[in-house]
Design a protein around this motif. Structure first.
Motif, PDB file in Angstrom:
ATOM      1  N   GLU A   4      84.582  10.756  50.829  1.00  0.00           N
ATOM      2  CA  GLU A   4      86.050  10.866  50.825  1.00  0.00           C
ATOM      3  C   GLU A   4      86.675   9.539  50.414  1.00  0.00           C
ATOM      4  OE1 GLU A   4      89.968  10.268  52.756  1.00  0.00           O
ATOM      5  OE2 GLU A   4      88.097   9.487  53.568  1.00  0.00           O
ATOM      6  N   CYS A   8      89.012   8.783  47.163  1.00  0.00           N
ATOM      7  CA  CYS A   8      90.332   8.162  47.321  1.00  0.00           C
ATOM      8  C   CYS A   8      90.455   6.885  46.493  1.00  0.00           C
ATOM      9  CB  CYS A   8      90.613   7.873  48.791  1.00  0.00           C
ATOM     10  SG  CYS A   8      90.932   9.366  49.742  1.00  0.00           S
ATOM     11  N   ASP A  42      98.035  14.971  48.711  1.00  0.00           N
ATOM     12  CA  ASP A  42      98.083  14.770  50.160  1.00  0.00           C
ATOM     13  C   ASP A  42      98.323  16.042  50.968  1.00  0.00           C
ATOM     14  OD1 ASP A  42      97.520  12.104  50.056  1.00  0.00           O
ATOM     15  OD2 ASP A  42      99.608  11.453  50.120  1.00  0.00           O
ATOM     16  N   PRO A  45      94.847  17.120  52.994  1.00  0.00           N
ATOM     17  CA  PRO A  45      94.516  16.183  54.072  1.00  0.00           C
ATOM     18  C   PRO A  45      95.524  16.219  55.223  1.00  0.00           C
ATOM     19  CG  PRO A  45      94.112  15.139  51.979  1.00  0.00           C
ATOM     20  CD  PRO A  45      94.787  16.453  51.684  1.00  0.00           C
ATOM     21  N   TYR A  48      94.696  19.236  57.185  1.00  0.00           N
ATOM     22  CA  TYR A  48      93.477  18.999  57.954  1.00  0.00           C
ATOM     23  C   TYR A  48      93.790  18.228  59.238  1.00  0.00           C
ATOM     24  CZ  TYR A  48      89.121  16.875  59.445  1.00  0.00           C
ATOM     25  OH  TYR A  48      88.066  16.437  60.198  1.00  0.00           O
ATOM     26  N   GLN A  49      94.657  17.230  59.138  1.00  0.00           N
ATOM     27  CA  GLN A  49      95.026  16.456  60.325  1.00  0.00           C
ATOM     28  C   GLN A  49      95.709  17.321  61.377  1.00  0.00           C
ATOM     29  OE1 GLN A  49      97.364  13.148  58.936  1.00  0.00           O
ATOM     30  NE2 GLN A  49      95.551  11.903  58.524  1.00  0.00           N
ATOM     31  N   THR A  58      88.971  20.401  52.555  1.00  0.00           N
ATOM     32  CA  THR A  58      89.690  19.160  52.255  1.00  0.00           C
ATOM     33  C   THR A  58      88.868  18.261  51.333  1.00  0.00           C
ATOM     34  OG1 THR A  58      90.759  19.286  54.411  1.00  0.00           O
ATOM     35  CG2 THR A  58      90.853  17.177  53.280  1.00  0.00           C
ATOM     36  N   GLU A  59      87.573  18.139  51.599  1.00  0.00           N
ATOM     37  CA  GLU A  59      86.698  17.329  50.751  1.00  0.00           C
ATOM     38  C   GLU A  59      86.599  17.920  49.348  1.00  0.00           C
ATOM     39  OE1 GLU A  59      85.182  14.446  51.474  1.00  0.00           O
ATOM     40  OE2 GLU A  59      85.809  14.378  53.560  1.00  0.00           O
TER      41      GLU A  59
END
Length: 80
Positions: A4, A8, A42, A45, A48-49, A58-59
């Motif tokens: 990840e 990024c 974004d 992610p 996911y949070q 997400t990955e």
């Protein structure tokens, strides 16, 4: 989590290149493209949070976005 971080780093370097290209060639549309790309990137992610989507999705999302954004940045780099 290392993959990840690699995704990024590639994404942020590519988006920085887009901004540089836009500033150097006085094309504000590339700045807007970098901002919108970062915003779209974004989405998963952030979900996911909040526990809405899983880590694997997400990955995968980051990987696909990384490939697309790096491809666009490579084309811009060749134009420089």
């Amino acid at each position: 989590y290392i993959i990840e971080r690699i995704f990024c780093m590639g994404i942020h370097i590519s988006l920085t290149l887009m901004v540089f290209y836009g500033v150097r060639n006085q094309k504000k549309s590339y700045l807007l493209l970098a901002i919108v790309s970062h915003m779209i990137l974004d989405i998963l992610p952030a979900l996911y949070q909040r526990g809405v989507v899983g880590l694997a999705l997400t990955e995968l999302w980051l990987g696909v976005c990384c490939i697309l954004i790096c491809f666009m940045a490579n084309k811009l780099y060749k134009k420089l």
